[in-house]
Design an enzyme around this catalytic site. Structure first.
Site, PDB file in Angstrom:
ATOM      1  N   CYS A 133      62.249 -43.421 -35.439  1.00 42.59           N
ATOM      2  CA  CYS A 133      61.425 -42.494 -36.035  1.00 42.59           C
ATOM      3  C   CYS A 133      62.043 -41.757 -37.362  1.00 42.59           C
ATOM      4  CB  CYS A 133      60.673 -41.659 -34.962  1.00 42.59           C
ATOM      5  SG  CYS A 133      61.632 -41.156 -34.061  1.00 42.59           S
ATOM      6  N   HIS A 246      57.843 -34.992 -36.438  1.00 39.02           N
ATOM      7  CA  HIS A 246      59.007 -34.792 -36.836  1.00 39.02           C
ATOM      8  C   HIS A 246      58.965 -34.326 -38.444  1.00 39.02           C
ATOM      9  CE1 HIS A 246      60.216 -36.698 -33.101  1.00 39.02           C
ATOM     10  NE2 HIS A 246      61.316 -37.599 -33.493  1.00 39.02           N
TER      11      HIS A 246
HETATM   12  P1  NAP Z   1      57.465 -43.111 -22.123  1.00 38.27           P
HETATM   13  O1  NAP Z   1      56.362 -42.450 -22.364  1.00 38.27           O
HETATM   14  O2  NAP Z   1      58.611 -42.807 -21.101  1.00 38.27           O
HETATM   15  O3  NAP Z   1      57.220 -44.940 -21.541  1.00 38.27           O
HETATM   16  C1  NAP Z   1      57.980 -45.828 -21.160  1.00 38.27           C
HETATM   17  C2  NAP Z   1      57.093 -47.088 -20.980  1.00 38.27           C
HETATM   18  O4  NAP Z   1      58.016 -48.202 -20.680  1.00 38.27           O
HETATM   19  C3  NAP Z   1      56.109 -47.083 -19.844  1.00 38.27           C
HETATM   20  O5  NAP Z   1      55.173 -47.938 -20.046  1.00 38.27           O
HETATM   21  C4  NAP Z   1      57.113 -47.517 -18.730  1.00 38.27           C
HETATM   22  O6  NAP Z   1      56.372 -47.926 -17.746  1.00 38.27           O
HETATM   23  C5  NAP Z   1      57.684 -48.607 -19.449  1.00 38.27           C
HETATM   24  N1  NAP Z   1      58.819 -48.965 -18.677  1.00 38.27           N
HETATM   25  C6  NAP Z   1      59.926 -48.332 -18.472  1.00 38.27           C
HETATM   26  N2  NAP Z   1      60.883 -49.263 -17.483  1.00 38.27           N
HETATM   27  C7  NAP Z   1      60.344 -50.416 -17.596  1.00 38.27           C
HETATM   28  C8  NAP Z   1      60.748 -51.657 -16.920  1.00 38.27           C
HETATM   29  N3  NAP Z   1      61.910 -51.776 -16.382  1.00 38.27           N
HETATM   30  N4  NAP Z   1      59.986 -52.718 -16.989  1.00 38.27           N
HETATM   31  C9  NAP Z   1      58.630 -52.429 -17.670  1.00 38.27           C
HETATM   32  N5  NAP Z   1      58.407 -51.388 -18.344  1.00 38.27           N
HETATM   33  C10 NAP Z   1      59.114 -50.292 -18.156  1.00 38.27           C
HETATM   34  O7  NAP Z   1      58.478 -43.737 -23.385  1.00 38.27           O
HETATM   35  P2  NAP Z   1      57.824 -43.646 -24.796  1.00 38.27           P
HETATM   36  O8  NAP Z   1      58.112 -42.387 -25.665  1.00 38.27           O
HETATM   37  O9  NAP Z   1      56.747 -44.402 -24.929  1.00 38.27           O
HETATM   38  O10 NAP Z   1      59.131 -44.593 -25.278  1.00 38.27           O
HETATM   39  C11 NAP Z   1      59.265 -45.838 -24.750  1.00 38.27           C
HETATM   40  C12 NAP Z   1      60.488 -46.634 -25.876  1.00 38.27           C
HETATM   41  O11 NAP Z   1      60.099 -46.630 -27.029  1.00 38.27           O
HETATM   42  C13 NAP Z   1      61.707 -45.583 -25.901  1.00 38.27           C
HETATM   43  O12 NAP Z   1      62.611 -45.939 -24.671  1.00 38.27           O
HETATM   44  C14 NAP Z   1      62.402 -46.237 -27.235  1.00 38.27           C
HETATM   45  O13 NAP Z   1      63.171 -47.375 -26.812  1.00 38.27           O
HETATM   46  C15 NAP Z   1      61.266 -46.498 -27.955  1.00 38.27           C
HETATM   47  N6  NAP Z   1      60.843 -45.418 -29.012  1.00 38.27           N
HETATM   48  C16 NAP Z   1      61.272 -45.693 -30.085  1.00 38.27           C
HETATM   49  C17 NAP Z   1      60.737 -44.742 -31.107  1.00 38.27           C
HETATM   50  C18 NAP Z   1      61.235 -44.790 -32.436  1.00 38.27           C
HETATM   51  O14 NAP Z   1      61.779 -43.832 -32.853  1.00 38.27           O
HETATM   52  N7  NAP Z   1      60.896 -45.953 -33.163  1.00 38.27           N
HETATM   53  C19 NAP Z   1      60.123 -43.487 -30.826  1.00 38.27           C
HETATM   54  C20 NAP Z   1      60.003 -43.423 -29.230  1.00 38.27           C
HETATM   55  C21 NAP Z   1      60.366 -44.374 -28.453  1.00 38.27           C
HETATM   56  P3  NAP Z   1      55.589 -47.314 -16.402  1.00 38.27           P
HETATM   57  O15 NAP Z   1      54.601 -46.289 -16.933  1.00 38.27           O
HETATM   58  O16 NAP Z   1      55.146 -48.348 -15.411  1.00 38.27           O
HETATM   59  O17 NAP Z   1      57.012 -46.615 -15.937  1.00 38.27           O
HETATM   60  O1  3JN Z   2      63.991 -38.630 -29.721  1.00 43.27           O
HETATM   61  C1  3JN Z   2      63.274 -39.121 -30.614  1.00 43.27           C
HETATM   62  O2  3JN Z   2      62.502 -38.531 -31.438  1.00 43.27           O
HETATM   63  C2  3JN Z   2      63.208 -40.573 -30.900  1.00 43.27           C
HETATM   64  C3  3JN Z   2      63.486 -41.327 -29.799  1.00 43.27           C
HETATM   65  C4  3JN Z   2      63.781 -42.387 -29.886  1.00 43.27           C
HETATM   66  C5  3JN Z   2      64.312 -43.179 -28.898  1.00 43.27           C
HETATM   67  C6  3JN Z   2      64.311 -42.665 -27.395  1.00 43.27           C
HETATM   68  C7  3JN Z   2      64.781 -43.316 -26.517  1.00 43.27           C
HETATM   69  C8  3JN Z   2      65.600 -44.646 -26.627  1.00 43.27           C
HETATM   70  C9  3JN Z   2      65.121 -44.489 -29.019  1.00 43.27           C
HETATM   71  C10 3JN Z   2      65.054 -45.057 -30.305  1.00 43.27           C
HETATM   72  O3  3JN Z   2      64.172 -45.680 -30.684  1.00 43.27           O
HETATM   73  O4  3JN Z   2      66.288 -45.016 -30.972  1.00 43.27           O
HETATM   74  C11 3JN Z   2      65.536 -44.962 -27.849  1.00 43.27           C
HETATM   75  C12 3JN Z   2      66.421 -46.284 -27.846  1.00 43.27           C
HETATM   76  O5  3JN Z   2      67.730 -46.250 -28.218  1.00 43.27           O
HETATM   77  O6  3JN Z   2      65.879 -47.421 -27.915  1.00 43.27           O
END
Ligand code: NAP
Ligand code: 3JN
Length: 340
Positions: A133, A246
């Site tokens: 992000c 952010h």
């Molecule tokens: P979150 O609110 O904690 O949600 C995590 C999601 O992943 C939930 O749907 C969870 O399911 C699912 N999950 C976790 N472990 C799993 C598994 N083993 N098998 C299947 N599903 C699983 O987290 P979030 O903020 O949405 O972020 C999720 C991911 O998106 C992060 O880890 C990161 O890689 C990515 N992300 C990217 C950005 C970016 O900068 N582009 C920003 C934020 C996040 P349950 O509800 O069943 O636990």
């Molecule tokens: O912390 C933030 O504001 C953005 C977080 C992104 C994030 C959180 C957990 C795992 C990432 C990401 O997108 O880089 C990851 C990841 O490494 O996949």
């Protein structure tokens, strides 16, 4: 002629990003033929709404992607690493929000306002990566400047909302703020220190070079998206007690001189950017204004008087929308329209 429609899956549908992906698919009227919501076994049977229908969440497994055309993943890096290859093997194109595949040379890393052409490289592994992000909201306004006058170096400090850490961190800021205002002790479960009324110069893990992984993501991802390995990038990423949106202080040194007025007029025409820059009337980008919409707000544009060719700016964006879900759905739109 009727529009082509696609079988879509959202992996991580119950999370902060996954939920927003569902909303973005609805809002942008993505041509969906069928939709599947996938999460861990903990969420099995939970119901989520899609276009007025109640859809049961299924457990993500290796065979979840049979018959699926496009899968939006936001279930963490480990889950993407494990399951994306199974999806690709079944002919599904994965748009992955984690860092698992971002720096893989066979996987395109795409910000639609910057390098939409890179989507074509999805054929390498059947995976397209969505950047971090903080990187996305930085490259959206910097790309037109890089094209115009060449960026030599970027110095960025981020002020990142807790929603970037997911649902549990949103709950922790809420709980800690209430506890402190009521003179109660509060526990730290998500971050190593109290986030309420504090700033933590620590996002993701520390690496051997003293930077955090989040900081190095910004360095490497920026160069890959701008397709220029010569750009110097140095970042300090900070978690602040904000729920959504952010903000970033960005300083650039350019090869050719550009004035603050020229930057403002270039950015006024730039896709995905809204210039919000009237300091005399206390108007500048704010996280609370960035939240809930898809543009990257840019303001406080001024010349860096300490060097010959320098510009400073303040940038804010919705980290869950443009920083994650919207960017992923925009990629899906390009894929659907031009490649599938
Ligand atoms: P979150 O609110 O904690 O949600 C995590 C999601 O992943 C939930 O749907 C969870 O399911 C699912 N999950 C976790 N472990 C799993 C598994 N083993 N098998 C299947 N599903 C699983 O987290 P979030 O903020 O949405 O972020 C999720 C991911 O998106 C992060 O880890 C990161 O890689 C990515 N992300 C990217 C950005 C970016 O900068 N582009 C920003 C934020 C996040 P349950 O509800 O069943 O636990
Ligand atoms: O912390 C933030 O504001 C953005 C977080 C992104 C994030 C959180 C957990 C795992 C990432 C990401 O997108 O880089 C990851 C990841 O490494 O996949």
């Amino acid at each position: 002629m009727s529009e082509k429609k696609f079988n879509v899956a959202v992996a991580g549908a119950t999370g902060a990003v996954g939920n927003q992906m569902i909303t973005c698919l609805e809002e942008r009227k993505f041509p969906v033929k069928s939709i599947r919501f996938l999460a861990s076994s903990r969420s099995f049977g939970q119901k989520l709404d899609y276009m007025g229908d109640s859809v049961a969440v299924e457990e993500l497994t290796e065979s979840s992607f049979k018959g699926v055309d496009i899968a939006l993943f936001s279930a963490g890096g480990g889950t993407s690493e494990r399951f994306a290859p199974f999806a690709a093997k079944d002919g599904c194109v994965v748009i992955d929000n984690s860092s698992a595949w971002r720096m893989d040379p066979e996987v395109p890393l795409v910000v639609p306002e910057v390098n939409p052409h890179a989507v074509a490289q999805y054929t390498g592994k059947g995976i397209i990566a969505n950047p971090n992000c903080s990187t996305i909201q930085m490259v959206v306004p910097l790309y037109p400047l890089h094209k115009k006058c060449g960026i030599k170096r970027i110095v960025v400090s981020t002020y990142q909302a807790v929603s970037g850490t997911g649902k549990k961190a949103i709950d922790e800021l809420n709980y800690q703020t209430r506890a402190i205002l009521n003179f109660k002790d509060c526990e730290n479960k998500v971050y190593p220190h109290t986030i309420a009324f504090n700033c933590l110069p620590h996002i993701d893990v520390f690496l051997e070079n003293g930077y955090t992984k989040e900081e190095m993501k910004m360095v490497f991802e920026t160069r890959k998206i701008l397709e220029d390995d010569t750009i110097g990038v140095t970042a300090t990423t900070v978690r602040v007690p904000v729920f959504l949106g952010h903000s970033e202080s960005i300083n650039i040194e350019t090869i050719e001189h550009i004035s603050a007025d020229q930057v403002r007029s270039l950015l006024e025409k730039a896709p995905g950017v809204k210039v919000v820059d009237d300091p005399e009337n206390n108007i500048y980008p704010l996280a609370i204004d960035a939240a809930g919409q898809d543009l990257t707000l840019v303001g406080r544009i001024r010349e860096d008087e300490s060097i010959a060719n320098g510009i400073n700016m303040w940038v804010a964006a919705d980290n869950i929308r443009k920083g994650a879900a919207t960017n992923a759905v925009q990629i899906a739109e390009i894929l659907a329209k031009e490649y599938l």
